[in-house]
Enzyme design. Structure first.
Site, PDB file in Angstrom:
ATOM      1  N   LYS A 100       0.826  -1.217   0.000  1.00 50.05           N
ATOM      2  CA  LYS A 100       0.000   0.000   0.000  1.00 50.05           C
ATOM      3  C   LYS A 100       0.861   1.268   0.000  1.00 50.05           C
ATOM      4  CE  LYS A 100      -2.294  -0.961   3.799  1.00 50.05           C
ATOM      5  NZ  LYS A 100      -1.682  -2.247   4.194  1.00 50.05           N
ATOM      6  N   ARG A 159      -9.405   1.010   8.694  1.00 54.32           N
ATOM      7  CA  ARG A 159      -8.975  -0.351   9.035  1.00 54.32           C
ATOM      8  C   ARG A 159     -10.058  -1.089   9.809  1.00 54.32           C
ATOM      9  NH1 ARG A 159      -3.115   0.726   8.792  1.00 54.32           N
ATOM     10  NH2 ARG A 159      -1.917  -1.165   9.042  1.00 54.32           N
ATOM     11  N   ARG A 176      11.567  -5.625   4.907  1.00 50.99           N
ATOM     12  CA  ARG A 176      11.370  -4.213   4.558  1.00 50.99           C
ATOM     13  C   ARG A 176      12.309  -3.314   5.371  1.00 50.99           C
ATOM     14  NH1 ARG A 176       5.357  -1.867   4.585  1.00 50.99           N
ATOM     15  NH2 ARG A 176       5.403  -2.294   6.813  1.00 50.99           N
ATOM     16  N   ARG A 205      11.291  -1.215  10.925  1.00 44.77           N
ATOM     17  CA  ARG A 205      10.252  -0.769  11.859  1.00 44.77           C
ATOM     18  C   ARG A 205      10.077  -1.805  12.962  1.00 44.77           C
ATOM     19  NH1 ARG A 205       5.266   0.660   7.931  1.00 44.77           N
ATOM     20  NH2 ARG A 205       4.183  -0.330   9.656  1.00 44.77           N
ATOM     21  N   ARG A 227      -0.044  -8.525  13.408  1.00 40.99           N
ATOM     22  CA  ARG A 227      -0.687  -7.590  12.463  1.00 40.99           C
ATOM     23  C   ARG A 227      -1.541  -8.341  11.446  1.00 40.99           C
ATOM     24  NH1 ARG A 227       4.260  -4.558  10.216  1.00 40.99           N
ATOM     25  NH2 ARG A 227       2.785  -3.309   9.008  1.00 40.99           N
TER      26      ARG A 227
HETATM   27  P1  AMP Z   1       0.879   0.943   8.662  1.00 40.16           P
HETATM   28  O1  AMP Z   1       2.028   1.863   8.472  1.00 40.16           O
HETATM   29  O2  AMP Z   1      -0.312   1.301   7.840  1.00 40.16           O
HETATM   30  O3  AMP Z   1       1.255  -0.507   8.545  1.00 40.16           O
HETATM   31  O4  AMP Z   1       0.399   1.152  10.191  1.00 40.16           O
HETATM   32  C1  AMP Z   1       1.263   0.877  11.268  1.00 40.16           C
HETATM   33  C2  AMP Z   1       0.481   0.820  12.578  1.00 40.16           C
HETATM   34  O5  AMP Z   1      -0.167   2.080  12.817  1.00 40.16           O
HETATM   35  C3  AMP Z   1      -0.648  -0.202  12.645  1.00 40.16           C
HETATM   36  O6  AMP Z   1      -0.189  -1.516  12.940  1.00 40.16           O
HETATM   37  C4  AMP Z   1      -1.488   0.390  13.755  1.00 40.16           C
HETATM   38  O7  AMP Z   1      -0.883   0.192  15.023  1.00 40.16           O
HETATM   39  C5  AMP Z   1      -1.411   1.892  13.460  1.00 40.16           C
HETATM   40  N1  AMP Z   1      -2.476   2.295  12.503  1.00 40.16           N
HETATM   41  C6  AMP Z   1      -2.294   2.761  11.243  1.00 40.16           C
HETATM   42  N2  AMP Z   1      -3.467   3.028  10.649  1.00 40.16           N
HETATM   43  C7  AMP Z   1      -4.415   2.719  11.561  1.00 40.16           C
HETATM   44  C8  AMP Z   1      -5.835   2.750  11.541  1.00 40.16           C
HETATM   45  N3  AMP Z   1      -6.507   3.159  10.450  1.00 40.16           N
HETATM   46  N4  AMP Z   1      -6.495   2.356  12.660  1.00 40.16           N
HETATM   47  C9  AMP Z   1      -5.830   1.962  13.768  1.00 40.16           C
HETATM   48  N5  AMP Z   1      -4.500   1.888  13.856  1.00 40.16           N
HETATM   49  C10 AMP Z   1      -3.777   2.254  12.751  1.00 40.16           C
END
Ligand code: AMP
Length: 209
Positions: free
Chosen positions: A13, A88, A122, A155, A166
């Site tokens: 994404k 999400r 990554r 990360r 996740r």
């Molecule tokens: P990402 O970079 O999109 O993989 O997001 C990393 C982390 O940020 C996720 O595992 C959640 O802990 C938090 N996060 C990101 N977007 C959301 C969302 N829409 N709702 C809740 N937590 C989020």
């Protein structure tokens, strides 16, 4: 154009949203990146959510929806945006539907076995945010960002235990959105198991470029 990039962690994404942003010249709004900025600068929000994020759990809908509303109210998002990692959960999708109409929800689908390999390999530049992969998209110089030479880092939530969590959180809370957006006539499915250029071509087809 108002777009959502949906899909499990590791589907690409962030990478695809970055390329699409350059093509369309609209902001790329990544909730994960916004949360990580808050953690890096140690804001009260960042301190409150760090543990949740490191474990791969979701930040509350209340906090996340407020963050996104605030971001979409900025002038640069008035005519278009790419949402990456939001919504999400179903409540987040409902909240979004009350404030914006969308053009396409692009679902990047990818088999689970590929996701683990993509996530744990990554590496990201902490300065410009560019994403690399030790095997599939290696930097020109080992461990350094191609753009600014910064040391690349992994990360905390790309470590194996957090990755497994996740993927479970995705299956429980986020996958139901695929059906939700299908029912709303907005879902476009893209096979994200291919190499990045092929995935991007499929996305361009969907958005008519
Ligand atoms: P990402 O970079 O999109 O993989 O997001 C990393 C982390 O940020 C996720 O595992 C959640 O802990 C938090 N996060 C990101 N977007 C959301 C969302 N829409 N709702 C809740 N937590 C989020």
């Amino acid at each position: 154009m108002k777009l959502i990039f949906l899909g499990p962690p590791g589907a690409g994404k962030g990478t695809m949203a970055g390329r699409t942003k350059d093509l369309l010249d609209i902001p790329h709004v990544s909730t994960g990146a916004l949360f990580r900025e808050n953690i890096a600068t140690q804001t009260p929000l960042g301190l409150a959510i760090k543990e949740t994020m490191d474990q791969g759990n979701l930040v509350t809908d209340e906090i996340t929806v407020a963050l996104v509303k605030n971001r979409l109210d900025r002038p640069d998002a008035a005519t278009g945006f790419i949402l990456d990692g939001f919504p999400r959960t179903i409540p987040q999708a409902v909240a979004l539907s009350e404030i914006r109409e969308l053009d396409h929800v692009i679902n990047l689908s990818c088999p689970p076995e590929k996701l683990v390999q993509r996530l744990t390999g990554r590496r990201q530049c902490q300065v410009c945010g560019r994403i690399f992969h030790i095997k599939f998209m290696p930097p020109k110089v080992d461990g350094k960002c191609d753009d600014d030479g910064t040391e690349l880092s992994i990360r905390d939530d790309d470590k194996l235990e957090a990755v497994k969590n996740r993927l479970k959180v995705y299956a429980d809370s986020t996958r139901p959105l695929v059906t939700w957006y299908k029912d709303h006539g907005l879902l476009r499915i893209v096979d994200a198991s291919k190499a990045p250029d092929g995935v991007f071509e499929a996305i361009k087809d969907v958005i008519g470029y």
